[in-house]
Write a protein that holds these residues in place. Structure first.
Motif, PDB file in Angstrom:
ATOM      1  N   GLY A   1     -31.955  -1.271  24.580  1.00  0.00           N
ATOM      2  CA  GLY A   1     -33.218  -1.950  24.846  1.00  0.00           C
ATOM      3  C   GLY A   1     -34.446  -1.140  24.492  1.00  0.00           C
ATOM      4  N   TYR A   2     -34.446  -0.491  23.339  1.00  0.00           N
ATOM      5  CA  TYR A   2     -35.571   0.381  22.984  1.00  0.00           C
ATOM      6  C   TYR A   2     -36.801  -0.382  22.522  1.00  0.00           C
ATOM      7  CZ  TYR A   2     -32.428   4.229  23.697  1.00  0.00           C
ATOM      8  OH  TYR A   2     -31.566   5.135  24.281  1.00  0.00           O
ATOM      9  N   PHE A   3     -36.681  -1.696  22.464  1.00  0.00           N
ATOM     10  CA  PHE A   3     -37.853  -2.522  22.200  1.00  0.00           C
ATOM     11  C   PHE A   3     -38.635  -2.803  23.483  1.00  0.00           C
ATOM     12  CE2 PHE A   3     -33.967  -4.942  22.643  1.00  0.00           C
ATOM     13  CZ  PHE A   3     -34.249  -5.811  23.677  1.00  0.00           C
ATOM     14  N   LEU A   4     -38.110  -2.373  24.629  1.00  0.00           N
ATOM     15  CA  LEU A   4     -38.777  -2.568  25.909  1.00  0.00           C
ATOM     16  C   LEU A   4     -39.919  -1.559  26.067  1.00  0.00           C
ATOM     17  CD1 LEU A   4     -35.642  -3.139  28.178  1.00  0.00           C
ATOM     18  CD2 LEU A   4     -37.248  -4.858  27.331  1.00  0.00           C
ATOM     19  N   PRO A   5     -40.801  -1.777  27.051  1.00  0.00           N
ATOM     20  CA  PRO A   5     -41.940  -0.866  27.237  1.00  0.00           C
ATOM     21  C   PRO A   5     -41.500   0.586  27.415  1.00  0.00           C
ATOM     22  CG  PRO A   5     -42.252  -2.862  28.531  1.00  0.00           C
ATOM     23  CD  PRO A   5     -40.861  -2.928  27.974  1.00  0.00           C
ATOM     24  N   LYS A   6     -42.349   1.484  26.958  1.00  0.00           N
ATOM     25  CA  LYS A   6     -42.049   2.907  26.976  1.00  0.00           C
ATOM     26  C   LYS A   6     -41.685   3.403  28.371  1.00  0.00           C
ATOM     27  CE  LYS A   6     -44.231   7.385  25.910  1.00  0.00           C
ATOM     28  NZ  LYS A   6     -45.443   8.044  25.324  1.00  0.00           N
TER      29      LYS A   6
ATOM     30  N   ALA B   1     -31.412 -14.472  28.581  1.00  0.00           N
ATOM     31  CA  ALA B   1     -31.769 -14.322  29.989  1.00  0.00           C
ATOM     32  C   ALA B   1     -33.110 -13.607  30.112  1.00  0.00           C
ATOM     33  CB  ALA B   1     -30.687 -13.538  30.711  1.00  0.00           C
ATOM     34  N   ASP B   2     -33.777 -13.826  31.218  1.00  0.00           N
ATOM     35  CA  ASP B   2     -35.018 -13.122  31.493  1.00  0.00           C
ATOM     36  C   ASP B   2     -34.731 -11.636  31.688  1.00  0.00           C
ATOM     37  OD1 ASP B   2     -36.331 -15.564  31.462  1.00  0.00           O
ATOM     38  OD2 ASP B   2     -36.090 -15.863  33.627  1.00  0.00           O
ATOM     39  N   LEU B   3     -35.753 -10.822  31.469  1.00  0.00           N
ATOM     40  CA  LEU B   3     -35.601  -9.380  31.612  1.00  0.00           C
ATOM     41  C   LEU B   3     -35.093  -9.010  33.000  1.00  0.00           C
ATOM     42  CD1 LEU B   3     -35.970  -6.522  30.488  1.00  0.00           C
ATOM     43  CD2 LEU B   3     -38.348  -6.601  31.261  1.00  0.00           C
ATOM     44  N   ASP B   4     -35.622  -9.659  34.029  1.00  0.00           N
ATOM     45  CA  ASP B   4     -35.192  -9.341  35.391  1.00  0.00           C
ATOM     46  C   ASP B   4     -33.737  -9.709  35.632  1.00  0.00           C
ATOM     47  OD1 ASP B   4     -37.632  -8.317  36.049  1.00  0.00           O
ATOM     48  OD2 ASP B   4     -38.372 -10.141  37.021  1.00  0.00           O
ATOM     49  N   ASP B   5     -33.205 -10.620  34.805  1.00  0.00           N
ATOM     50  CA  ASP B   5     -31.825 -11.060  34.985  1.00  0.00           C
ATOM     51  C   ASP B   5     -30.839 -10.079  34.378  1.00  0.00           C
ATOM     52  OD1 ASP B   5     -29.837 -12.761  35.853  1.00  0.00           O
ATOM     53  OD2 ASP B   5     -29.817 -13.909  33.994  1.00  0.00           O
TER      54      ASP B   5
ATOM     55  N   GLY C   1     -32.539  -6.071  35.823  1.00  0.00           N
ATOM     56  CA  GLY C   1     -33.226  -6.106  37.102  1.00  0.00           C
ATOM     57  C   GLY C   1     -32.689  -5.099  38.100  1.00  0.00           C
ATOM     58  N   ASP C   2     -33.099  -5.274  39.356  1.00  0.00           N
ATOM     59  CA  ASP C   2     -32.715  -4.331  40.411  1.00  0.00           C
ATOM     60  C   ASP C   2     -31.203  -4.256  40.591  1.00  0.00           C
ATOM     61  OD1 ASP C   2     -35.354  -3.736  40.839  1.00  0.00           O
ATOM     62  OD2 ASP C   2     -35.582  -5.082  42.562  1.00  0.00           O
ATOM     63  N   TRP C   3     -30.513  -5.400  40.426  1.00  0.00           N
ATOM     64  CA  TRP C   3     -29.064  -5.386  40.657  1.00  0.00           C
ATOM     65  C   TRP C   3     -28.354  -4.465  39.673  1.00  0.00           C
ATOM     66  CZ3 TRP C   3     -25.290  -6.955  37.176  1.00  0.00           C
ATOM     67  CH2 TRP C   3     -25.729  -7.674  36.059  1.00  0.00           C
ATOM     68  N   VAL C   4     -28.874  -4.380  38.434  1.00  0.00           N
ATOM     69  CA  VAL C   4     -28.280  -3.505  37.428  1.00  0.00           C
ATOM     70  C   VAL C   4     -28.471  -2.042  37.823  1.00  0.00           C
ATOM     71  CG1 VAL C   4     -28.381  -2.783  35.012  1.00  0.00           C
ATOM     72  CG2 VAL C   4     -28.596  -5.205  35.605  1.00  0.00           C
ATOM     73  N   GLN C   5     -29.681  -1.713  38.170  1.00  0.00           N
ATOM     74  CA  GLN C   5     -29.952  -0.324  38.528  1.00  0.00           C
ATOM     75  C   GLN C   5     -29.267   0.068  39.827  1.00  0.00           C
ATOM     76  OE1 GLN C   5     -34.037   1.000  37.550  1.00  0.00           O
ATOM     77  NE2 GLN C   5     -34.402  -1.096  36.868  1.00  0.00           N
TER      78      GLN C   5
ATOM     79  N   THR D   1     -26.942  -5.377  29.892  1.00  0.00           N
ATOM     80  CA  THR D   1     -26.476  -6.235  28.805  1.00  0.00           C
ATOM     81  C   THR D   1     -27.314  -7.492  28.668  1.00  0.00           C
ATOM     82  OG1 THR D   1     -24.218  -5.425  29.133  1.00  0.00           O
ATOM     83  CG2 THR D   1     -24.471  -7.488  27.909  1.00  0.00           C
ATOM     84  N   ASN D   2     -27.910  -7.647  27.501  1.00  0.00           N
ATOM     85  CA  ASN D   2     -28.609  -8.901  27.204  1.00  0.00           C
ATOM     86  C   ASN D   2     -27.583 -10.028  27.135  1.00  0.00           C
ATOM     87  OD1 ASN D   2     -30.590 -10.704  26.584  1.00  0.00           O
ATOM     88  ND2 ASN D   2     -31.247  -9.694  24.698  1.00  0.00           N
ATOM     89  N   ARG D   3     -27.954 -11.186  27.599  1.00  0.00           N
ATOM     90  CA  ARG D   3     -27.000 -12.289  27.621  1.00  0.00           C
ATOM     91  C   ARG D   3     -27.690 -13.601  27.293  1.00  0.00           C
ATOM     92  NH1 ARG D   3     -26.516 -11.046  33.742  1.00  0.00           N
ATOM     93  NH2 ARG D   3     -27.060  -9.105  32.739  1.00  0.00           N
ATOM     94  N   ILE D   4     -26.882 -14.599  27.064  1.00  0.00           N
ATOM     95  CA  ILE D   4     -27.379 -15.912  26.707  1.00  0.00           C
ATOM     96  C   ILE D   4     -27.412 -16.806  27.947  1.00  0.00           C
ATOM     97  CG2 ILE D   4     -26.959 -17.958  25.303  1.00  0.00           C
ATOM     98  CD1 ILE D   4     -27.826 -15.523  23.734  1.00  0.00           C
ATOM     99  N   LYS D   5     -28.578 -17.382  28.195  1.00  0.00           N
ATOM    100  CA  LYS D   5     -28.709 -18.322  29.311  1.00  0.00           C
ATOM    101  C   LYS D   5     -28.208 -19.704  28.897  1.00  0.00           C
ATOM    102  CE  LYS D   5     -32.445 -18.062  31.741  1.00  0.00           C
ATOM    103  NZ  LYS D   5     -33.871 -18.183  32.168  1.00  0.00           N
ATOM    104  N   SER D   6     -28.500 -20.101  27.666  1.00  0.00           N
ATOM    105  CA  SER D   6     -27.976 -21.360  27.137  1.00  0.00           C
ATOM    106  C   SER D   6     -27.835 -21.232  25.625  1.00  0.00           C
ATOM    107  CB  SER D   6     -28.896 -22.528  27.490  1.00  0.00           C
ATOM    108  OG  SER D   6     -30.149 -22.396  26.856  1.00  0.00           O
TER     109      SER D   6
END
Length: 512
Positions: free
Chosen positions: A220-225, A184-188, A191-195, A171-176
């Motif tokens: 997130g289909y705009f992310l790298p292939k 939020a950053d992609l890793d946030d 990231g590993d915690w999600v997977q 889930t994409n989220r708002i940092k501020s």
């Protein structure tokens, strides 16, 4: 991971429903139903074991529950293939919103929910669906702000008694929120915690004796292939039943999502596209070839500027199902969606004739066409048509029982039970709901639920609760959420809408 929760739904070793009008498949197909008048249906355990005119109480059980269904209609349970069940505390916010206005005021507000808020919102959403006769739901659970948020969502789903495919969602989220919306950053958010949590859930699923299964939702289909292909491969290796995504113009990618999935080699029968109102003829052909599916959600699509529902378009009818989308915006009643989409499709077919100053001679779309979208077609969309979606011996006992003698249903139930459900019924006409052989609603009221959360991340005390208690919890939670929205600066409507349009891969125009 979650234990298989019990619930307080009244359950006997067998349930005998007598003297009913039962909607069963006609002939060799489940697509058309006929009414068996004054028939009985026996449930043993969690399955339908007999359908006959007269069934004596089975002698092998000492606790058979015998229910007289004179004047009642027994329908297959409704199947909702697109819903965001956590959003209960946001109900009423979106009555006049478009998609680009819903995004910051609804979708992105999960960040202002605590895990406990998610629990009560999810439980409320599940019970609202059950109250409306939905027995199975595909939950696009885009509230994965932390592992605790998702854990609370899973636990509440299991406790509710509904059948669900809980589609875990990075889930994409708002940092501020101010001075600008900062995601939020992609890793946030991916990231590993999600997977890692997804893998943990996959190892422990299914739950509640297979009533709740794991799926994947992804936008997130705009992310790298390689990221996209890797996630789909991970999900399929884990054995998820459904991979679902939104599909509207400009979101989640600015070109054809069907073409992208096809070029990545990802189209298949486990793909479920929500809305898909912008499909080209080429897109439809690729979906049909891949046995992929569409979930139309008429109320939000017609309101929020997504376009006309596709599900009764001739070339899409065989790959279509129905969903609710946001009960924060509209009803959780699948018959309402059936009614709306049927009349919308009829109007569009009639328009060219009316434009010539003529009157249509007949209609080529029937109530049966709409009924199958919310029953057997929903079951096919999630690969469960051998188990649910129609009333047949051997299938799971997921049933909705309508009172055919209410002011709304009287006479219509005698003339045409399917038309009575689609064109005349409301939630108050639903007398009983049975899921997996358990009564979840009886005499028009939800049955209390028990839950005993076992995860460290779920801090809800063990208890039995009726709807009145849950309603009070939801009202208190709503106040907390509203306070958090204000504190975060997420209540500046125009600022948040314009910021969301810049942040997400979508566009929008000011209304004229």
């Amino acid at each position: 991971m979650p234990a298989a929760f019990t619930n307080a739904q009244q359950m006997a070793s067998s349930i005998l429903l007598t003297n009913a009008t039962i909607l069963v498949p006609s002939g060799d197909t489940s697509d058309h139903v006929v009414a068996l008048r004054r028939h009985s249906l026996l449930i043993e355990g969690n399955r339908i074991s007999r359908i006959l005119r007269d069934i004596p109480p089975p002698t092998k059980y000492s606790d058979t529950k015998i229910l007289d269904c004179t004047g009642k209609i027994i329908s297959p349970g409704f199947i909702d293939t697109h819903h965001h069940l956590w959003q209960t505390q946001l109900k009423g916010r979106h009555a006049n919103h478009t998609l680009v206005e819903y995004m910051p005021t609804g979708l992105l507000q999960a960040v202002n929910f605590t895990p406990e808020d998610i629990f009560w919102g999810q439980l409320g959403g599940c019970l609202e669906a059950l109250d409306a006769g939905t027995t199975t739901v595909v939950d696009h659970a885009h509230m994965n702000i932390s592992t605790a948020h998702s854990a609370n969502g899973v636990e509440a789903t299991i406790a509710s008694g509904i059948r669900s495919i809980f589609c875990y969602t990075p889930t994409n989220r708002i940092k501020s929120w101010k001075p600008e919306l900062v995601p939020a950053d992609l890793d946030d958010w991916f990231g590993d915690w999600v997977q890692n949590q997804f893998n943990d859930l996959a190892r422990s699923a299914p739950w509640a004796d297979d009533r709740v299964r794991l799926g994947l939702a992804f936008d997130g289909y705009f992310l790298p292939k390689d990221v996209v292909i890797g996630l789909h491969g991970q999900a399929r290796k884990a054995g998820v039943q459904v991979i679902t995504t939104h599909c509207v113009h400009g979101y989640p990618c600015d070109s054809s999502l069907v073409d992208l999935l096809d070029s990545y080699g990802l189209l298949g029968p486990d793909i479920l596209l929500s809305h898909a109102t912008n499909l080209t003829d080429s897109d439809v052909k690729k979906l049909v070839k891949a046995n992929a599916w569409i979930s139309s959600t008429p109320e939000t699509e017609l309101q929020m500027g997504l376009g006309n529902p596709m599900c009764l378009r001739e070339d899409c009818a065989g790959i279509s199902s129905l969903g609710i989308d946001c009960h924060s915006n509209n009803t959780s009643d699948i018959p309402t969606q059936m009614r709306m989409v049927l009349q919308n499709a009829r109007a569009r077919k009639n328009d060219p004739i009316v434009a010539q100053g003529k009157h249509p001679r007949s209609l080529d779309l029937s109530a049966q066409d709409a009924f199958r979208l919310g029953t057997i077609q929903g079951a096919r969309a999630i690969g469960m048509d051998k188990q649910i979606g129609s009333i047949e011996v051997g299938k799971l006992a997921d049933l909705v029982i309508f009172d055919g003698q209410t002011p709304g249903m009287i006479c219509a139930a005698e003339e045409d039970p399917v038309a009575a459900i689609i064109l005349h019924s409301s939630i108050r006409d639903i007398d009983m709901v049975i899921v997996d052989g358990r009564i979840c609603k009886q005499n028009g009221s939800l049955v209390p639920v028990d839950f005993k959360p076992t995860l460290d991340e779920v801090n809800i005390a063990e208890q039995r609760v009726d709807w009145c208690t849950i309603a009070q919890q939801l009202l208190a939670s709503r106040k907390r959420v509203q306070a958090a929205i204000v504190k975060a600066g997420a209540d500046d409507f125009e600022h948040q809408v314009s910021g969301t349009m810049r942040m997400l891969p979508m566009d929008g125009n000011e209304s004229s």
